[in-house]
Design a protein around this motif. Sequence first.
Motif, PDB file in Angstrom:
ATOM      1  N   VAL A 141       0.829  -1.205   0.000  1.00 42.48           N
ATOM      2  CA  VAL A 141       0.000   0.000   0.000  1.00 42.48           C
ATOM      3  C   VAL A 141       0.860   1.249   0.000  1.00 42.48           C
ATOM      4  O   VAL A 141       0.553   2.246  -0.623  1.00 42.48           O
ATOM      5  CB  VAL A 141      -0.947  -0.015   1.223  1.00 42.48           C
ATOM      6  CG1 VAL A 141      -1.740   1.274   1.309  1.00 42.48           C
ATOM      7  CG2 VAL A 141      -1.869  -1.213   1.156  1.00 42.48           C
ATOM      8  N   LEU A 142       2.002   1.244   0.720  1.00 40.15           N
ATOM      9  CA  LEU A 142       2.842   2.432   0.802  1.00 40.15           C
ATOM     10  C   LEU A 142       3.420   2.808  -0.540  1.00 40.15           C
ATOM     11  O   LEU A 142       3.755   3.970  -0.776  1.00 40.15           O
ATOM     12  CB  LEU A 142       3.972   2.202   1.822  1.00 40.15           C
ATOM     13  CG  LEU A 142       4.807   3.431   2.196  1.00 40.15           C
ATOM     14  CD1 LEU A 142       3.915   4.507   2.753  1.00 40.15           C
ATOM     15  CD2 LEU A 142       5.916   3.068   3.145  1.00 40.15           C
ATOM     16  N   ASP A 143       3.534   1.833  -1.462  1.00 40.83           N
ATOM     17  CA  ASP A 143       4.046   2.172  -2.782  1.00 40.83           C
ATOM     18  C   ASP A 143       3.115   3.141  -3.486  1.00 40.83           C
ATOM     19  O   ASP A 143       3.541   3.928  -4.320  1.00 40.83           O
ATOM     20  CB  ASP A 143       4.201   0.898  -3.630  1.00 40.83           C
ATOM     21  CG  ASP A 143       5.355   0.057  -3.102  1.00 40.83           C
ATOM     22  OD1 ASP A 143       6.131   0.595  -2.282  1.00 40.83           O
ATOM     23  OD2 ASP A 143       5.454  -1.112  -3.484  1.00 40.83           O
ATOM     24  N   GLY A 144       1.811   3.086  -3.196  1.00 41.01           N
ATOM     25  CA  GLY A 144       0.876   4.005  -3.842  1.00 41.01           C
ATOM     26  C   GLY A 144       0.561   5.204  -2.969  1.00 41.01           C
ATOM     27  O   GLY A 144      -0.258   6.010  -3.330  1.00 41.01           O
ATOM     28  N   THR A 145       1.171   5.295  -1.777  1.00 41.91           N
ATOM     29  CA  THR A 145       0.914   6.384  -0.850  1.00 41.91           C
ATOM     30  C   THR A 145       2.137   7.263  -0.736  1.00 41.91           C
ATOM     31  O   THR A 145       3.232   6.783  -0.475  1.00 41.91           O
ATOM     32  CB  THR A 145       0.549   5.839   0.553  1.00 41.91           C
ATOM     33  OG1 THR A 145      -0.559   4.979   0.443  1.00 41.91           O
ATOM     34  CG2 THR A 145       0.222   6.983   1.503  1.00 41.91           C
ATOM     35  N   SER A 146       1.942   8.578  -0.896  1.00 41.63           N
ATOM     36  CA  SER A 146       3.061   9.503  -0.765  1.00 41.63           C
ATOM     37  C   SER A 146       3.456   9.622   0.694  1.00 41.63           C
ATOM     38  O   SER A 146       2.601   9.933   1.539  1.00 41.63           O
ATOM     39  CB  SER A 146       2.678  10.871  -1.324  1.00 41.63           C
ATOM     40  OG  SER A 146       3.663  11.814  -1.006  1.00 41.63           O
ATOM     41  N   PRO A 147       4.737   9.362   1.031  1.00 47.85           N
ATOM     42  CA  PRO A 147       5.133   9.517   2.434  1.00 47.85           C
ATOM     43  C   PRO A 147       5.038  10.959   2.902  1.00 47.85           C
ATOM     44  O   PRO A 147       5.015  11.229   4.097  1.00 47.85           O
ATOM     45  CB  PRO A 147       6.571   9.014   2.453  1.00 47.85           C
ATOM     46  CG  PRO A 147       7.055   9.155   1.056  1.00 47.85           C
ATOM     47  CD  PRO A 147       5.864   8.930   0.178  1.00 47.85           C
ATOM     48  N   GLY A 148       5.001  11.909   1.936  1.00 46.24           N
ATOM     49  CA  GLY A 148       4.892  13.311   2.329  1.00 46.24           C
ATOM     50  C   GLY A 148       3.639  13.593   3.122  1.00 46.24           C
ATOM     51  O   GLY A 148       3.674  14.323   4.122  1.00 46.24           O
ATOM     52  N   ILE A 149       2.495  13.043   2.706  1.00 42.13           N
ATOM     53  CA  ILE A 149       1.244  13.295   3.418  1.00 42.13           C
ATOM     54  C   ILE A 149       1.255  12.656   4.794  1.00 42.13           C
ATOM     55  O   ILE A 149       0.705  13.188   5.766  1.00 42.13           O
ATOM     56  CB  ILE A 149       0.037  12.797   2.574  1.00 42.13           C
ATOM     57  CG1 ILE A 149      -1.282  13.279   3.199  1.00 42.13           C
ATOM     58  CG2 ILE A 149       0.045  11.292   2.448  1.00 42.13           C
ATOM     59  CD1 ILE A 149      -1.470  14.752   3.145  1.00 42.13           C
ATOM     60  N   LEU A 150       1.950  11.474   4.908  1.00 46.78           N
ATOM     61  CA  LEU A 150       2.039  10.806   6.203  1.00 46.78           C
ATOM     62  C   LEU A 150       2.895  11.617   7.170  1.00 46.78           C
ATOM     63  O   LEU A 150       2.527  11.807   8.335  1.00 46.78           O
ATOM     64  CB  LEU A 150       2.621   9.408   6.034  1.00 46.78           C
ATOM     65  CG  LEU A 150       1.885   8.475   5.068  1.00 46.78           C
ATOM     66  CD1 LEU A 150       2.539   7.110   5.050  1.00 46.78           C
ATOM     67  CD2 LEU A 150       0.420   8.356   5.460  1.00 46.78           C
ATOM     68  N   VAL A 151       4.047  12.097   6.689  1.00 41.52           N
ATOM     69  CA  VAL A 151       4.904  12.928   7.536  1.00 41.52           C
ATOM     70  C   VAL A 151       4.165  14.203   7.955  1.00 41.52           C
ATOM     71  O   VAL A 151       4.239  14.653   9.103  1.00 41.52           O
ATOM     72  CB  VAL A 151       6.211  13.274   6.793  1.00 41.52           C
ATOM     73  CG1 VAL A 151       7.023  14.283   7.600  1.00 41.52           C
ATOM     74  CG2 VAL A 151       7.025  12.026   6.547  1.00 41.52           C
ATOM     75  N   ALA A 152       3.407  14.803   7.020  1.00 44.51           N
ATOM     76  CA  ALA A 152       2.666  16.026   7.329  1.00 44.51           C
ATOM     77  C   ALA A 152       1.617  15.780   8.412  1.00 44.51           C
ATOM     78  O   ALA A 152       1.446  16.608   9.327  1.00 44.51           O
ATOM     79  CB  ALA A 152       2.008  16.566   6.066  1.00 44.51           C
ATOM     80  N   LEU A 153       0.901  14.656   8.344  1.00 45.48           N
ATOM     81  CA  LEU A 153      -0.104  14.360   9.358  1.00 45.48           C
ATOM     82  C   LEU A 153       0.526  14.156  10.727  1.00 45.48           C
ATOM     83  O   LEU A 153      -0.002  14.617  11.751  1.00 45.48           O
ATOM     84  CB  LEU A 153      -0.915  13.130   8.952  1.00 45.48           C
ATOM     85  CG  LEU A 153      -1.834  13.294   7.730  1.00 45.48           C
ATOM     86  CD1 LEU A 153      -2.497  11.969   7.373  1.00 45.48           C
ATOM     87  CD2 LEU A 153      -2.891  14.364   7.988  1.00 45.48           C
ATOM     88  N   ILE A 154       1.682  13.463  10.762  1.00 47.15           N
ATOM     89  CA  ILE A 154       2.357  13.245  12.043  1.00 47.15           C
ATOM     90  C   ILE A 154       2.832  14.569  12.633  1.00 47.15           C
ATOM     91  O   ILE A 154       2.632  14.855  13.821  1.00 47.15           O
ATOM     92  CB  ILE A 154       3.541  12.266  11.860  1.00 47.15           C
ATOM     93  CG1 ILE A 154       3.016  10.882  11.481  1.00 47.15           C
ATOM     94  CG2 ILE A 154       4.371  12.186  13.130  1.00 47.15           C
ATOM     95  CD1 ILE A 154       4.095   9.897  11.113  1.00 47.15           C
TER      96      ILE A 154
END
Length: 637
Positions: A141-154
Amino acid sequence: MTAASSKIVLPQSKTAQACEAYARFAAVAACVIGEVVLAIWIGIFPESAMPSVSGVPPLAALGVILAGLGLVCFTFRRIRFVARTIGVVLTLFGFLMFGEGALGDLGFDTFLIPDDLPPQAGSFEEDLFLAQAASPPPIPVLDGTSPGILVALILFGVALFYAEHARVAPAVLSQVLTLVLLAQVLLVVTGAAYGVDTTGDPFPFMRLTAYGVVAIVLLATGLIAASPERGIASAIFEKSPAGEMLRRLLPGILAVPPILGWFARQAEVHALYDSAATLVIFAVASIVVLGVFAWTALGAVRRADSGRQVALMDLRGQREWLSTTLGSIGDGVIATDPSGSVLLLNRVAEDLTGWSAAEARGRPIWVVFRVVDEETRKPVDDPALRALREREVSRMESGAMLITRDDKELPVEHSGAPIIGQDGTLAGAVLVFRDVTERRRVAQRQTMLVGELNHRVKNALAIVQSLVQASLRQAKDPTTQTMARTLAERLRALHRAHDLLLESQWSGASLKAMVERELEPYKREGGPKIVIKGSDVLLPPQCTSILAMTLHELATNAVKYGALSQNTGQLTVAWKTQRRNRLHLVWEEKGAPSAPKPTARKGFGSQLIDQASAIISAAKPRPSSARPGSMSSSTCP
């Protein structure tokens, strides 16, 4: 802190209100973006007509919605604990999504968007569905998810949790993390404009979709605007030369380097210059443009500082004038700011409260001016706080006891008034109070003296009445007995007038009560009709005795010759006030027998009435008559 102080509503400036409104707008807009992304994934909106949601899975969209709700809660002070809770949940939420990428698909996205949902024709989901049908190897799933949005939420979750923290270090951390979020967005946007390849998410260029960029900008700027009194927002909106310079330089700092860099990059891409030349052009152009911005900002700061110096000189003059004025006031005066903190005290307030101006400045008004109810000993609603809360002037109130700094008690009267600025905003409040200890002593001494005077007058009247009664008992001649009886009745009338003055502490006597007491003995069932008309009037002390004697003589004449001499008579006593506080009194008798023939010599009663009219009216004496059906009138100033 008193109960009244906890109810005060602190006013907000127009800047703070605008920042709060923008923060709520940004929060709602972020929630809308998350809902739009979810709607595209579900298939409500066709992806062909909207920007691609690739890299923003349904779970990330749900995180954006949760962040928006947290920001909305943060703008309301009473439910900020909910915002901090959402910040913790949001941080754990981001780490959970990272864990899903590391451990494989845990089924969260499948739970939100079922696998059997039919894709829309011509959409990205249909292409992905056909590709997976032809070759269905599992894709993390992470391959289709930008880590940028995850870092921003954290980062946003941590910043939301520590925002407006009581300690300085966590609050600063919240502001720093917010700046990191904006820097991340600036890197993404600038990198996309320069053509940086973000495949594989090379640090620090992490991929962000258009939805993620807009959502992060809204959340970060909304969190900054939600705290206009501190941090970045307070520096930007500060009304000072420093704030003016920052506001003028900030657009240039944010916009000039990226724009100049883009032009330099384009020159390099089109082989107009080599990389060294483009760097030189970029550096020199940045210096020139930023220098121009700094020069214009410097001019604005100079003008602002010049105006500030003039305002300071004017303020010093006004402060000296105000200090002199307050020092000349005999009452205690305390001025506060809009939050109820003490700004200044005059000399009288220092002496009464026990606080010096330097020690009291900045302290809450309820600490410096402690008042309790004189009887119940409960805290009194401070008039300054009431003026701040209700924005109304309160009248001077008594019955309060001031507790000084060294715990002494002083009876005081106090009042409060709001201070309204030229723009209509609340600038503070002013409290005025005075010590009434000496006035109470004077009042008690006066009460004691009046009581002593009443006692002496009553004793004198009692002695005179006793002498008259003794003379009456010893008199054998009918004429002497009649004279003594008449004198005794007149003394009783004078005694009744004195009782009326005694009831009012010699402040005056009630005319209505005087007339009623004089005519009360003549009221009986089946007897003459007595009518009393007129609103109650307080007679001055100098008119009381002479008017009481006048009414007594009129009543005596009415009993002997007039309307009170038989049961068919009617007596009407009426009065009304006229201009300049003058009183018009009418004594009218009807249905009385024929009056005796007038004699050339006036009796004592007629002489007394004439003299009373002259004294009361301070005008020409008017002849008064007690004949049946006649009218006697007089005026009393």
